[in-house]
Design a protein around this motif. Structure first.
Motif, PDB file in Angstrom:
ATOM      1  N   ALA A 109      -6.319 -41.677 -14.085  1.00 47.34           N
ATOM      2  CA  ALA A 109      -7.647 -42.148 -14.475  1.00 47.34           C
ATOM      3  C   ALA A 109      -8.224 -41.316 -15.611  1.00 47.34           C
ATOM      4  O   ALA A 109      -9.223 -41.714 -16.226  1.00 47.34           O
ATOM      5  N   PRO A 115     -12.467 -45.168 -17.455  1.00 47.69           N
ATOM      6  CA  PRO A 115     -13.934 -45.208 -17.411  1.00 47.69           C
ATOM      7  C   PRO A 115     -14.528 -46.450 -18.074  1.00 47.69           C
ATOM      8  O   PRO A 115     -15.504 -47.017 -17.569  1.00 47.69           O
ATOM      9  N   THR A 117     -13.089 -49.341 -18.271  1.00 47.04           N
ATOM     10  CA  THR A 117     -12.828 -50.436 -17.338  1.00 47.04           C
ATOM     11  C   THR A 117     -13.811 -50.409 -16.172  1.00 47.04           C
ATOM     12  O   THR A 117     -14.284 -51.462 -15.718  1.00 47.04           O
ATOM     13  N   ALA A 118     -14.132 -49.214 -15.704  1.00 42.56           N
ATOM     14  CA  ALA A 118     -15.105 -49.095 -14.609  1.00 42.56           C
ATOM     15  C   ALA A 118     -16.477 -49.608 -15.041  1.00 42.56           C
ATOM     16  O   ALA A 118     -17.197 -50.243 -14.259  1.00 42.56           O
ATOM     17  N   THR A 121     -16.219 -53.507 -15.221  1.00 43.62           N
ATOM     18  CA  THR A 121     -16.171 -54.131 -13.892  1.00 43.62           C
ATOM     19  C   THR A 121     -17.439 -53.880 -13.085  1.00 43.62           C
ATOM     20  O   THR A 121     -17.608 -54.469 -12.005  1.00 43.62           O
ATOM     21  N   ALA A 122     -18.333 -53.018 -13.604  1.00 42.74           N
ATOM     22  CA  ALA A 122     -19.645 -52.873 -12.958  1.00 42.74           C
ATOM     23  C   ALA A 122     -20.432 -54.168 -13.045  1.00 42.74           C
ATOM     24  O   ALA A 122     -21.485 -54.309 -12.399  1.00 42.74           O
ATOM     25  N   TRP A 143     -15.875 -53.744  -6.499  1.00 41.94           N
ATOM     26  CA  TRP A 143     -15.909 -53.056  -7.793  1.00 41.94           C
ATOM     27  C   TRP A 143     -14.769 -52.034  -7.930  1.00 41.94           C
ATOM     28  O   TRP A 143     -13.918 -52.162  -8.815  1.00 41.94           O
ATOM     29  N   PRO A 144     -14.683 -50.993  -7.080  1.00 38.80           N
ATOM     30  CA  PRO A 144     -13.567 -50.042  -7.220  1.00 38.80           C
ATOM     31  C   PRO A 144     -12.215 -50.681  -6.917  1.00 38.80           C
ATOM     32  O   PRO A 144     -11.190 -50.271  -7.493  1.00 38.80           O
ATOM     33  N   VAL A 147     -10.906 -52.155 -10.107  1.00 42.88           N
ATOM     34  CA  VAL A 147     -10.414 -51.115 -11.019  1.00 42.88           C
ATOM     35  C   VAL A 147      -9.045 -50.610 -10.567  1.00 42.88           C
ATOM     36  O   VAL A 147      -8.127 -50.429 -11.377  1.00 42.88           O
TER      37      VAL A 147
END
Length: 527
Positions: A109, A115, A117-118, A121-122, A143-144, A147
């Motif tokens: 990661a 980050p 991508t996170a 996807t939020a 969400w997670p 990812v």
């Protein structure tokens, strides 16, 4: 975090800092800013509470699907990955494969992509909050999980490719498969883009419905189902996403274990034809000269080295889609007449790292500087023999089957001649001025070689577009302005410009090799 995890993390940080310098830092920063803009835009679009649920949810699903496909396909098709450490780097160490697999996956990661991508996807929890707080718990789980699916599936695919592409037959089949996938995606983007406004307006909804069925967007599917009161479907979608995460993590661990158990073949032998002709030299005539020997060697490499053929893959695809596609459909937004010239530019880019593809075998040039001039000239001739058919076929198809016919035939002839000649000069200049190392076929997860490119090569390839554009101006003006048969006076002018480009490029390349051949050798073998 375990001691092994801390060690792997420190290795990633060190490698990332070493790679984040100079031109590579500029390129990565630019793409990072663009990625941040896209991620923030995805979050903003998902928060539109005033628009219809079908439109917003479907649009977010399409965005997540595109992100997931990029994570899976982009490393394989381009050779570029943010994962700078592979399990094979630890194969000789006495570490437990299960612990190593966990450490590699957990620390992967680190970098910019995860980050970003996170953030993108939020959009899942943001979409849930903008509609109903009741769907927020499911969104916070999805969400997670989304990812993890993107990142882990990408790692699984890259490691699986590095383990499978060992024999010549598997590489050939993979090259054909990737060509079909890439060509299909390239061709489909035009009708999709052309009708995208109808999708956004809500006139066409089936692409949005289809996007909900793809696992990459199951988080949004679960939120939409919860908003509609269909809680069994909502819980099932998120549970299915979690099960997929478990499956890809298990697959990652099995691939690492398979490597350490010695069940991955390391064969990269020559073909039976190459073995049968080994030790014999049947070249006669011009092929027996020093330049001829270089030409024949380069042609053999262009035909036998899967890495070089993968560089030509984009050229072949664009020859078909760029030169023939616009004749078949109106959805491709450019004229087929430009296809042949874009093919030349792509072929120039494919040949812009000749010495990097040679790798350590370049040492013989360092030891025999008298061979430099013949080596450069032979590489230019071989590239012309490889690239010219692509341009000629594209131009001929457009003129025979298109609406242009034989009108102003001097235009494509002069432009093609000047571009081919100047490109033959550019390939050797870029190859010596911005050489970069290329992974060996047995160590690569992709058939492409762009994974180790540097900022200098990227900048020079972009700058070469300007050089090519300027080089065609004299011949193009003569072909357009002179009347009747006088327009063909542009052909010798274009041929002279092309020859000047070949001579100029060869001279610059030879001068650079004479002064810096040892530095170039160091660059192409540094991994």
């Amino acid at each position: 975090m375990t001691s092994l995890g801390r060690t792997v993390l420190q290795m990633r940080i060190t490698l990332y800092r070493r790679q984040f310098r100079g031109g590579q830092a500029v390129v990565k920063s630019v793409f990072g800013l663009l990625g941040l803009v896209f991620a923030v835009l995805a979050c903003v679009l998902s928060a539109r509470s005033g628009a219809s649920q079908v439109l917003v949810g479907g649009t977010v699903s399409l965005g997540l699907t595109l992100i997931g496909l990029s994570w899976v396909l982009f490393p394989v098709l381009s050779g570029i990955s943010d994962d700078n450490i592979q399990p094979r780097h630890f194969q000789m160490l006495s570490v437990k494969p299960s612990r190593l697999a966990h450490a590699l996956l957990a620390t992967s990661a680190y970098g910019m992509l995860v980050p970003l991508t996170a953030i993108a996807t939020a959009s899942i929890p943001i979409y849930a909050v903008s509609r109903s707080l009741a769907a927020l718990p499911l969104a916070l789980v999805a969400w997670p999980a989304t990812v993890v699916l993107f990142v882990t599936l990408s790692r699984v695919v890259t490691v699986a490719m590095s383990q499978l592409l060992k024999s010549r037959r598997t590489r050939e089949l993979a090259l054909l498969a990737f060509g079909a996938v890439f060509g299909g995606l390239y061709f489909l983007q035009f009708p999709i883009t052309q009708n995208f406004s109808r999708v956004l307006s809500g006139e066409v909804t089936w692409p949005l419905t289809l996007a909900h069925s793809i696992p990459f967007s199951w988080g949004i599917t679960g939120v939409d189902a919860a908003l509609d009161g269909n809680w069994p479907l909502a819980i099932g979608a998120v549970a299915g996403l979690l099960l997929l995460d478990v499956a890809v993590v298990w697959a990652w661990q099995r691939l690492v274990l398979r490597l350490f158990e010695g069940r991955v073949s390391a064969s990269y032998g020559a073909s039976r034809k190459q073995t049968a002709t080994n030790g014999r030299n049947s070249d006669t005539g011009w092929r027996a000269t020093r330049v001829g020997a270089v030409v024949m060697r380069e042609l053999s490499l262009w035909g036998g080295d899967v890495r070089r053929r993968s560089q030509l893959l984009s050229v072949l695809i664009f020859t078909v889609l760029g030169g023939v596609g616009p004749l078949l459909t109106d959805s491709i937004p450019f004229s087929a007449a430009w296809g042949a010239w874009m093919v030349i530019y792509l072929a120039m880019g494919a040949g812009s790292n000749l010495y990097g593809l040679d790798g350590g075998s370049m040492w013989h040039l360092v030891m025999i500087p008298q061979a430099l001039r013949d080596d450069v000239r032979g590489r230019q001739i071989a590239w012309l023999m490889v690239a010219a058919p692509f341009a000629i076929v594209s131009t001929t198809v457009v003129r025979v089957f298109g609406d242009l016919g034989l009108d102003r035939l001097a235009v494509p002839i002069s432009v093609t001649l000047s571009m081919l000649g100047v490109s033959a000069g550019l390939i050797v200049v870029i190859s010596v001025r911005a050489a970069y190392p290329v992974p060996e076929p047995t160590k690569a997860f992709s058939l492409n070689t762009r994974g180790s490119f540097n900022g200098g090569s990227f900048a020079l390839i972009l700058l070469s577009m300007v050089v090519l554009g300027v080089s065609v101006v004299p011949g193009l003006l003569l072909a357009l302005l002179l009347p009747g048969a006088f327009a063909y006076l542009s052909v010798p002018v274009a041929a002279a410009i092309g020859w000047l480009g070949i001579w100029w490029g060869a001279r610059m390349a030879v001068d650079t090799l004479v002064g810096d051949s040892d530095k170039i050798l160091h660059e192409v073998i540094s991994r």
